[in-house]
Design a protein around this motif. Structure first.
Motif, mmCIF file in Angstrom:
data_model
loop_
_atom_site.group_PDB
_atom_site.id
_atom_site.type_symbol
_atom_site.label_atom_id
_atom_site.label_comp_id
_atom_site.label_asym_id
_atom_site.label_seq_id
_atom_site.Cartn_x
_atom_site.Cartn_y
_atom_site.Cartn_z
ATOM 1 N N SER A 50 0.805 -1.222 0.000
ATOM 2 C CA SER A 50 0.000 0.000 0.000
ATOM 3 C C SER A 50 0.844 1.281 0.000
ATOM 4 N N VAL A 51 2.176 1.153 0.000
ATOM 5 C CA VAL A 51 3.016 2.351 0.165
ATOM 6 C C VAL A 51 2.723 3.431 -0.877
ATOM 7 N N GLY A 52 2.512 3.029 -2.125
ATOM 8 C CA GLY A 52 2.239 4.010 -3.177
ATOM 9 C C GLY A 52 0.937 4.750 -2.919
ATOM 10 N N SER A 53 -0.073 4.024 -2.466
ATOM 11 C CA SER A 53 -1.365 4.654 -2.191
ATOM 12 C C SER A 53 -1.300 5.528 -0.954
ATOM 13 N N VAL A 54 -0.516 5.115 0.040
ATOM 14 C CA VAL A 54 -0.322 5.937 1.238
ATOM 15 C C VAL A 54 0.346 7.249 0.826
ATOM 16 N N LEU A 55 1.340 7.131 -0.066
ATOM 17 C CA LEU A 55 2.016 8.327 -0.571
ATOM 18 C C LEU A 55 0.994 9.264 -1.227
ATOM 19 N N ALA A 56 0.138 8.699 -2.066
ATOM 20 C CA ALA A 56 -0.816 9.525 -2.801
ATOM 21 C C ALA A 56 -1.817 10.190 -1.851
ATOM 22 N N ALA B 116 -3.153 -11.972 6.331
ATOM 23 C CA ALA B 116 -1.833 -12.051 5.711
ATOM 24 C C ALA B 116 -1.452 -10.655 5.232
ATOM 25 N N PRO B 117 -0.199 -10.235 5.456
ATOM 26 C CA PRO B 117 0.210 -8.881 5.060
ATOM 27 C C PRO B 117 -0.075 -8.586 3.589
ATOM 28 N N PHE B 118 0.124 -9.565 2.748
ATOM 29 C CA PHE B 118 -0.108 -9.359 1.314
ATOM 30 C C PHE B 118 -1.563 -8.954 1.069
ATOM 31 N N ILE B 119 -2.484 -9.684 1.697
ATOM 32 C CA ILE B 119 -3.914 -9.433 1.491
ATOM 33 C C ILE B 119 -4.322 -8.100 2.117
#
Lengths: 318, 496
Positions: free
Chosen positions: A73-79, A123-126
């Motif tokens: 989710s890092v990219g979406s958190v950035l946005a 799960a972290p991925f999910i």
């Protein structure tokens, strides 16, 4: 005999640590042979500025991966956090205060990931796949799909993404400062040790009295905070917040971590490796541009480099 | 089948593991193979079955020299190996596990499940095992998984079966069944190599014994011509005084007290206490709930019924982190899975629960940490080159010492030990017992869960016997004996 084994082991350890560094040097040599302008100071400084955003995100990703997790989710958190920062600036809040609040909001978004993973036992991925979509959606809702502009002309804010300090781009300074702080946290504090322990053997960590859930929530919060910080640099550089900012950034961040020699199964890896990994990716991008390679083909090269790096790493491990 | 191994040498890197081992396995005999951990027993058997290749020496089978390139070849030749580490696929059913890679198929390549069931049922009947075939192997107890492995080996129609610590996870009843099977196999001409640390078993079931020490054969003797003491002497190469060091307990106040502890469907109404300087043994059959009680006490399983008191204060143990703060330590039965971070150096493993005590201004004080760890390594005589050796490179006994060191480091009030000497060799066992004595001398209360009755009897000041999730009885040191414990453990009454 024993000292011979020990010696061999030490050499093994050193090559493991130096592997990514040697790779980076080799890459620099190759690129500068083909195009000598690569080594010009202006280009190198430019490269550092370009790398900063990915490096910051990848630092956070390193902590997450060391616990044996992943954060998509890092990219979406950035946005989302950069849109919120820009929104606050437009409504007249002091830009630096807006950046600080935005970073904290990024940490909260990371905490949501952490809570889903620990309390929700996902799960972290999910969990982060879901929040990746959700945070991106919230960004689009908040911005109505349009860039946020008119962020004012605060000098400090402009400096953050575009400025220079002693001739060095400010984002590069942020990148190195963050590295120093995070290196200390990872290698010198109980929190860092616990991060490794959880990735190495979560059950043993739990039984040793480590509050595994709390450490994990903190790790994901840190990843969120660093993504938001990267977002602040991007907002300053573009003088606007873009609703589609940060798309696929998680992939470059994961690539930097892996190129840096960190094991995806957790427990093993170094943050210096991640910095070098990010520099390798930056050098590739920069070098291939200088060489006039088409952006489509650049993707192919990047993929091949990752595969080769991991294959070499496997061979060393065996 | 008659096997003779002569002058076997094997080195891993520069580490010479076997230096001229001789061993002969006769047709239809049960042959014990004993030796301390690291003596080379498993390596020798792995060479015999093609898992490792020897550097030197000869293996002769029925008069012909023979070398297997891999375990499958050995199996086809009639030599089966039941490994110490269980190799079950947890998500597959018991049936699927039994036939892994050997599924009978129709001419269209489809698996014949009916045929599999028939063969498996027959085999289980022979073993008097009653595990449902459709159960997922991961849901089976360790003992059941062991029986699956044994059944699997028997299904290969082996002429020689190597059993590496087959009884480690079995209950006494299951061991009896295993022995019945071994006897009937022997009667039909199958040879068994029986590797075990349990002397009683070896003297019950084996015909001959080969003792190994430091990669060499000490000798092979018929069982009737030797004794416990004799075997131990050969194994360690020196006289061992008693198996259990003498205890002079001087118990103080109750440090830990448990009232009406329960977890739905697992155990209920458990009451006991542990006093400072006392070793409380906890005996019972596998699955009686011993480990579960300890896990709950340590906050590993969340909510519970009843009350826990530490030093007379009622406490709420929600998670292990709280338990550690209260001064509880837990050495679980699964050393590798729960006790150690195997990739971590010894130092980091030992320091893990005590990080707080040498952290200043949020930073780990590395010098203090190093001194702390060195002191514990010395005190527990962990055999290692340095504290930066990774835990995975240590022998079982030394790993166990590292786990104990880690808990001694927190200065515990109560130490829970679950199967403290499982997979640990005789020499290290005694060192661990001595350590337990030292700890109780300093006022630590020890709760020791153990399936080895001699250990329970040898070390405990009091014995609690768990039966079907409740404490069936408590025996004092002078009244406890094997018979009473087993009576209570199987649901009987003891008049005392």
């Amino acid at each position: 005999m024993d000292s011979a084994i020990k010696g061999a082991k030490q050499v093994g350890n050193i090559t493991q640590k130096l592997g990514p560094f040697v790779g980076l040097l080799a890459l620099i040599v190759v690129v500068s042979i083909f195009n000598s302008s690569f080594l010009e100071p202006l280009n190198l400084l430019n490269l550092l500025r370009q790398v900063a955003i990915n490096a910051l995100i990848a630092y956070g990703m390193t902590f997450v991966i060391l616990t044996g997790g992943i954060d998509l989710s890092v990219g979406s958190v950035l946005a989302l956090s950069s849109a919120l920062m820009a929104g606050m600036m437009v409504s007249g809040l002091d830009p630096i205060l807006a950046i600080i609040i935005g970073c904290l909001l990024g940490a909260v978004m990371g905490a949501v990931n952490g809570l889903l993973i620990t309390k929700g036992k996902m799960a972290p991925f999910i969990a982060t796949l879901a929040t990746m979509t959700m945070f991106r959606g919230l960004t689009l809702v908040y911005t109505d799909g349009n860039p946020i502009t008119g962020l004012g002309d605060s000098y400090a804010f402009q400096l953050f993404g575009r400025g220079y300090f002693l001739g060095i781009p400010v984002p590069a300074i942020t990148m190195f400062l963050a590295f120093a702080v995070l290196w200390v946290i990872l290698h010198k504090t109980p929190f860092g040790r616990k991060t490794y322990a959880i990735g190495g053997n979560e059950k043993a960590a739990l039984i040793s009295g480590i509050n595994v859930s709390r450490v994990k929530v903190m790790v994901y919060s840190l990843a969120g905070l660093l993504s938001a910080l990267a977002g602040a640099i991007l907002v300053s550089r573009l003088d606007s917040a873009q609703p589609t900012a940060g798309e696929a950034y998680e992939l470059d961040a994961i690539a930097a971590v892996v190129l840096g020699g960190t094991s995806l199964s957790g427990g093993r890896g170094l943050i210096i490796g991640t910095l070098i990994g990010a520099l390798i990716i930056g050098t590739l991008n920069n070098g291939l541009n200088l060489l006039g390679v088409s952006s489509f083909f650049q993707m192919v090269v990047k993929g091949v480099v990752i595969i080769i790096a991991v294959l070499i790493d496997r061979k060393k491990a065996a | 089948m008659q096997i003779s191994m002569e002058n076997i040498h094997k080195a891993f890197g520069t580490n010479q593991v076997l230096e001229g081992v001789d061993m002969e396995i006769k047709h239809g005999e049960v042959h014990a193979l004993m030796g301390e951990n690291g003596a080379g027993k498993s390596t020798l058997m792995k060479i015999l079955t093609g898992l490792h290749q020897k550097d030197e020496g000869t293996v002769t089978i029925d008069g012909e020299e023979k070398t297997f390139a891999n375990p499958k070849e050995a199996e086809q030749f009639g030599i089966a190996f039941i490994h110490q580490e269980l190799n079950v696929w947890p998500d597959l059913t018991v049936l699927e596990n039994l036939f892994i890679n050997k599924e009978p198929v129709t001419k269209f390549g489809l698996i014949q499940t009916k045929k599999m069931k028939a063969i498996a049922s027959e085999q289980f009947e022979k073993l008097a095992v009653s595990i449902p075939l459709h159960k997922e192997a991961g849901q089976c107890s360790v003992g059941e998984q062991q029986m699956i492995e044994i059944a699997k080996a028997l299904m290969t129609d082996a002429k020689v079966i190597i059993m590496d610590e087959p009884s480690a996870a079995l209950t006494d009843r299951e061991i009896e069944k295993l022995f019945d099977v071994i006897r009937s196999l022997k009667a039909s001409g199958v040879s068994i190599v029986y590797i075990s640390h349990r002397m009683e078993e070896i003297f019950t079931i084996c015909d001959r014994i080969t003792v190994m020490r430091d990669g060499q054969t000490v000798d092979t003797t018929p069982i009737p011509e030797t004794s416990f003491d004799d075997v131990v002497r050969k194994m360690v190469g020196r006289e061992l005084t008693d198996r259990f060091p003498e205890r002079t307990p001087d118990p103080g106040e109750a440090v830990l007290e448990v009232k009406g502890l329960g977890r739905k469907g697992v155990f209920q109404d458990v009451n006991f206490n542990a006093r400072a300087g006392e070793i409380v043994g906890v005996a019972g059959l596998m699955g009686a709930g011993r480990t579960e009680i300890m896990r709950t006490l340590f906050g590993l399983d969340g909510k519970y019924d009843g009350e826990i008191f530490v030093n007379g204060q009622k406490v709420d143990v929600k998670n292990p982190s709280q338990a550690v703060k209260l001064g509880l330590g837990f050495i679980t039965e699964d050393r590798k899975g729960e006790g150690l971070v195997l990739d971590f150096p010894i130092k980091d493993n030992i320091a893990l629960p005590s990080l707080r005590s040498f952290t200043k201004n949020s930073l780990i004080q590395e010098k203090e940490e190093q001194e702390f760890v060195e002191m514990l390594i010395k005190r527990l005589t962990v055999k290692t080159e340095s504290s930066s050796t990774e835990a995975k490179n240590l022998s079982g006994g030394n790993q166990q010492k590292v786990v104990i060191a880690k808990w001694i480091g927190i200065g515990p009030k109560v130490l829970i030990l679950d199967e403290p000497t499982r997979g640990v060799d005789v020499g290290a066992k005694r060192e661990i017992y001595q350590l337990m004595n030292e700890l109780t001398d300093r006022g630590v209360a020890i709760i020791m869960v153990s399936s080895e009755l001699p250990e329970v009897l040898g070390m405990s000041d009091r014995v609690l016997v768990v039966h079907e999730g409740t404490i069936a009885g408590e025996l004092h040191r002078d009244e406890a004996d094997q018979e009473k414990i087993m009576t209570l453990a199987t649901g009987g009454q003891v008049n005392g």
